[in-house]
Design a protein around this motif. Sequence first.
Motif: not given
Length: 230
Positions: A63-73, A184-195
Amino acid sequence: MNTPSASPADGRVLVWDAPVRVFHWLLAASFAGAWLTAESETWRLVHVTLGYTLAGLVAFRVVWGLVGTRHARFSDFVRGPADIWRYLRSLATGHPEPHAGHNPAGALAIVGLLVLAAATAATGWANDVDLGGEWVEELHEGLATAMLVLVVVHVAGVLIGSFAHRENLVRAMVTGRRAAPPAEAIRSARRWVAVLLVAAVAGFWAFQWQSAGSITGATGQAGVARDADD
Protein backbone atom coordinates in the motif's frame (compact mmCIF):
# COMPACT_ATOMS: atom_id res chain seq x y z
CA MET A 1 4.02 25.21 3.98
CA ASN A 2 6.33 22.16 3.96
CA THR A 3 9.72 22.41 2.34
CA PRO A 4 12.12 19.62 1.34
CA SER A 5 14.16 18.44 4.32
CA ALA A 6 17.87 18.90 3.68
CA SER A 7 21.12 19.27 5.62
CA PRO A 8 23.19 21.82 3.69
CA ALA A 9 26.19 21.28 5.97
CA ASP A 10 26.90 17.76 4.73
CA GLY A 11 24.79 17.61 1.57
CA ARG A 12 22.50 14.94 2.98
CA VAL A 13 18.79 15.16 2.34
CA LEU A 14 15.82 13.22 3.67
CA VAL A 15 15.13 10.47 1.14
CA TRP A 16 13.50 7.59 3.02
CA ASP A 17 10.51 8.39 5.18
CA ALA A 18 9.95 6.99 8.66
CA PRO A 19 7.40 4.32 7.61
CA VAL A 20 9.85 2.82 5.09
CA ARG A 21 12.62 2.69 7.68
CA VAL A 22 10.41 1.24 10.43
CA PHE A 23 9.04 -1.32 7.97
CA HIS A 24 12.56 -2.33 6.94
CA TRP A 25 13.79 -3.01 10.46
CA LEU A 26 10.55 -4.66 11.62
CA LEU A 27 10.66 -6.99 8.61
CA ALA A 28 14.29 -7.87 9.31
CA ALA A 29 13.62 -8.51 13.01
CA SER A 30 10.45 -10.51 12.34
CA PHE A 31 12.12 -12.75 9.77
CA ALA A 32 15.17 -13.31 11.97
CA GLY A 33 12.96 -14.18 14.94
CA ALA A 34 10.74 -16.49 12.89
CA TRP A 35 13.78 -18.28 11.46
CA LEU A 36 15.37 -18.79 14.88
CA THR A 37 12.15 -20.17 16.42
CA ALA A 38 11.12 -22.36 13.47
CA GLU A 39 12.21 -25.69 15.00
CA SER A 40 11.07 -25.09 18.57
CA GLU A 41 7.66 -26.13 19.91
CA THR A 42 8.31 -24.03 23.01
CA TRP A 43 8.56 -20.90 20.86
CA ARG A 44 5.82 -21.87 18.42
CA LEU A 45 3.58 -18.96 19.41
CA VAL A 46 6.43 -16.53 18.76
CA HIS A 47 7.15 -18.16 15.40
CA VAL A 48 3.52 -18.01 14.27
CA THR A 49 3.08 -14.45 15.53
CA LEU A 50 6.18 -13.24 13.69
CA GLY A 51 5.05 -15.05 10.55
CA TYR A 52 1.69 -13.25 10.59
CA THR A 53 3.55 -10.03 11.33
CA LEU A 54 5.54 -10.55 8.13
CA ALA A 55 2.31 -10.87 6.18
CA GLY A 56 0.93 -7.67 7.67
CA LEU A 57 4.15 -5.78 7.00
CA VAL A 58 4.17 -6.87 3.36
CA ALA A 59 0.57 -5.72 2.97
CA PHE A 60 1.50 -2.35 4.45
CA ARG A 61 4.52 -1.97 2.17
CA VAL A 62 2.47 -2.72 -0.93
CA VAL A 63 0.00 0.00 0.00
CA TRP A 64 2.76 2.43 0.95
CA GLY A 65 4.51 1.64 -2.32
CA LEU A 66 1.47 3.07 -4.07
CA VAL A 67 0.56 6.04 -1.86
CA GLY A 68 3.71 6.79 0.13
CA THR A 69 6.29 9.52 -0.30
CA ARG A 70 8.31 9.91 -3.48
CA HIS A 71 11.13 7.43 -2.94
CA ALA A 72 8.87 4.94 -1.16
CA ARG A 73 6.77 4.39 -4.27
CA PHE A 74 7.47 1.43 -6.54
CA SER A 75 7.24 3.76 -9.53
CA ASP A 76 10.35 5.56 -8.25
CA PHE A 77 12.69 2.57 -8.01
CA VAL A 78 11.32 -0.55 -9.72
CA ARG A 79 12.98 -0.79 -13.12
CA GLY A 80 13.31 -3.24 -16.00
CA PRO A 81 16.19 -5.61 -16.88
CA ALA A 82 17.97 -3.01 -19.04
CA ASP A 83 18.19 -0.51 -16.19
CA ILE A 84 19.33 -3.19 -13.76
CA TRP A 85 22.04 -4.37 -16.13
CA ARG A 86 23.22 -0.81 -16.80
CA TYR A 87 23.49 -0.13 -13.08
CA LEU A 88 25.42 -3.36 -12.45
CA ARG A 89 27.84 -2.49 -15.27
CA SER A 90 28.38 0.98 -13.82
CA LEU A 91 29.00 -0.62 -10.43
CA ALA A 92 31.62 -2.94 -11.93
CA THR A 93 33.48 -0.01 -13.50
CA GLY A 94 33.78 1.75 -10.14
CA HIS A 95 31.53 4.61 -11.22
CA PRO A 96 28.05 3.55 -10.09
CA GLU A 97 25.03 5.46 -11.30
CA PRO A 98 23.73 7.76 -8.57
CA HIS A 99 20.25 7.06 -7.26
CA ALA A 100 18.73 9.06 -4.44
CA GLY A 101 16.46 6.18 -3.43
CA HIS A 102 16.88 2.46 -4.05
CA ASN A 103 19.04 1.57 -7.02
CA PRO A 104 17.61 -0.81 -9.70
CA ALA A 105 19.52 -3.85 -8.41
CA GLY A 106 18.49 -3.17 -4.82
CA ALA A 107 14.91 -2.72 -5.99
CA LEU A 108 14.99 -6.20 -7.51
CA ALA A 109 16.03 -7.66 -4.16
CA ILE A 110 13.33 -5.69 -2.34
CA VAL A 111 10.57 -6.94 -4.64
CA GLY A 112 11.91 -10.48 -4.33
CA LEU A 113 11.92 -10.24 -0.52
CA LEU A 114 8.33 -8.97 -0.49
CA VAL A 115 7.16 -11.82 -2.74
CA LEU A 116 9.02 -14.47 -0.74
CA ALA A 117 7.84 -13.05 2.59
CA ALA A 118 4.22 -13.14 1.40
CA ALA A 119 4.57 -16.68 0.04
CA THR A 120 6.35 -17.90 3.18
CA ALA A 121 3.67 -16.41 5.42
CA ALA A 122 0.87 -17.86 3.28
CA THR A 123 2.31 -21.39 3.34
CA GLY A 124 2.99 -21.00 7.06
CA TRP A 125 -0.68 -20.19 7.63
CA ALA A 126 -1.74 -23.16 5.48
CA ASN A 127 0.54 -25.43 7.48
CA ASP A 128 -0.74 -23.96 10.76
CA VAL A 129 -4.35 -24.85 9.90
CA ASP A 130 -3.37 -28.27 8.48
CA LEU A 131 -4.27 -27.33 4.92
CA GLY A 132 -2.44 -29.19 2.17
CA GLY A 133 -0.48 -31.80 4.05
CA GLU A 134 3.23 -32.44 4.29
CA TRP A 135 4.09 -30.87 0.95
CA VAL A 136 2.92 -27.48 2.23
CA GLU A 137 5.28 -27.73 5.19
CA GLU A 138 8.17 -28.60 2.86
CA LEU A 139 7.26 -25.72 0.55
CA HIS A 140 7.12 -23.38 3.54
CA GLU A 141 10.58 -24.41 4.65
CA GLY A 142 11.93 -24.10 1.10
CA LEU A 143 10.54 -20.59 0.69
CA ALA A 144 11.98 -19.56 4.05
CA THR A 145 15.40 -20.86 3.00
CA ALA A 146 15.16 -19.01 -0.33
CA MET A 147 14.30 -15.84 1.57
CA LEU A 148 17.30 -16.31 3.84
CA VAL A 149 19.55 -16.67 0.79
CA LEU A 150 18.09 -13.49 -0.72
CA VAL A 151 18.59 -11.66 2.58
CA VAL A 152 22.28 -12.62 2.50
CA VAL A 153 22.52 -11.41 -1.12
CA HIS A 154 20.77 -8.18 -0.16
CA VAL A 155 23.12 -7.54 2.76
CA ALA A 156 26.12 -8.24 0.51
CA GLY A 157 24.69 -5.81 -2.03
CA VAL A 158 24.31 -3.13 0.63
CA LEU A 159 27.92 -3.58 1.71
CA ILE A 160 29.16 -3.47 -1.89
CA GLY A 161 26.97 -0.45 -2.60
CA SER A 162 28.24 1.32 0.50
CA PHE A 163 31.82 0.82 -0.65
CA ALA A 164 31.13 1.78 -4.27
CA HIS A 165 29.13 4.90 -3.42
CA ARG A 166 31.40 5.76 -0.48
CA GLU A 167 28.36 6.07 1.75
CA ASN A 168 27.08 4.11 4.74
CA LEU A 169 23.77 2.79 3.38
CA VAL A 170 22.90 1.06 6.67
CA ARG A 171 23.12 4.39 8.48
CA ALA A 172 21.02 5.95 5.73
CA MET A 173 18.26 3.41 6.39
CA VAL A 174 18.35 4.49 10.05
CA THR A 175 18.42 8.25 9.54
CA GLY A 176 16.65 8.39 6.21
CA ARG A 177 19.25 10.82 4.86
CA ARG A 178 21.58 10.35 1.90
CA ALA A 179 23.97 12.52 -0.07
CA ALA A 180 21.78 13.76 -2.92
CA PRO A 181 20.72 17.01 -4.62
CA PRO A 182 18.24 19.08 -2.57
CA ALA A 183 15.62 18.52 -5.29
CA GLU A 184 15.56 14.82 -4.35
CA ALA A 185 14.52 15.50 -0.74
CA ILE A 186 11.04 14.51 0.41
CA ARG A 187 8.97 17.10 2.23
CA SER A 188 8.00 15.08 5.30
CA ALA A 189 9.15 11.98 7.17
CA ARG A 190 5.50 11.00 7.83
CA ARG A 191 6.40 9.94 11.37
CA TRP A 192 2.75 9.61 12.36
CA VAL A 193 2.36 6.74 9.86
CA ALA A 194 5.39 5.01 11.38
CA VAL A 195 3.90 5.44 14.86
CA LEU A 196 0.64 3.86 13.69
CA LEU A 197 2.57 0.98 12.12
CA VAL A 198 4.48 0.28 15.35
CA ALA A 199 1.26 0.53 17.37
CA ALA A 200 -0.49 -1.92 15.05
CA VAL A 201 2.34 -4.45 15.32
CA ALA A 202 2.57 -4.07 19.11
CA GLY A 203 -1.21 -4.39 19.41
CA PHE A 204 -1.21 -7.58 17.35
CA TRP A 205 1.56 -9.08 19.46
CA ALA A 206 -0.34 -8.21 22.65
CA PHE A 207 -3.51 -9.77 21.22
CA GLN A 208 -1.66 -12.97 20.31
CA TRP A 209 -0.13 -13.19 23.77
CA GLN A 210 -3.45 -12.55 25.52
CA SER A 211 -5.29 -15.05 23.32
CA ALA A 212 -2.68 -17.72 24.00
CA GLY A 213 -2.99 -17.08 27.73
CA SER A 214 -6.76 -17.39 27.59
CA ILE A 215 -6.56 -20.69 25.70
CA THR A 216 -3.96 -22.05 28.11
CA GLY A 217 -6.07 -21.03 31.08
CA ALA A 218 -9.21 -22.62 29.65
CA THR A 219 -7.33 -25.83 28.88
CA GLY A 220 -5.94 -25.96 32.42
CA GLN A 221 -9.38 -25.46 33.96
CA ALA A 222 -10.82 -28.20 31.77
CA GLY A 223 -8.09 -30.55 32.93
CA VAL A 224 -8.79 -29.77 36.59
CA ALA A 225 -12.50 -30.40 36.02
CA ARG A 226 -11.83 -33.79 34.45
CA ASP A 227 -9.57 -34.77 37.35
CA ALA A 228 -12.29 -33.80 39.80
CA ASP A 229 -14.89 -35.92 37.96
CA ASP A 230 -12.52 -38.88 38.05
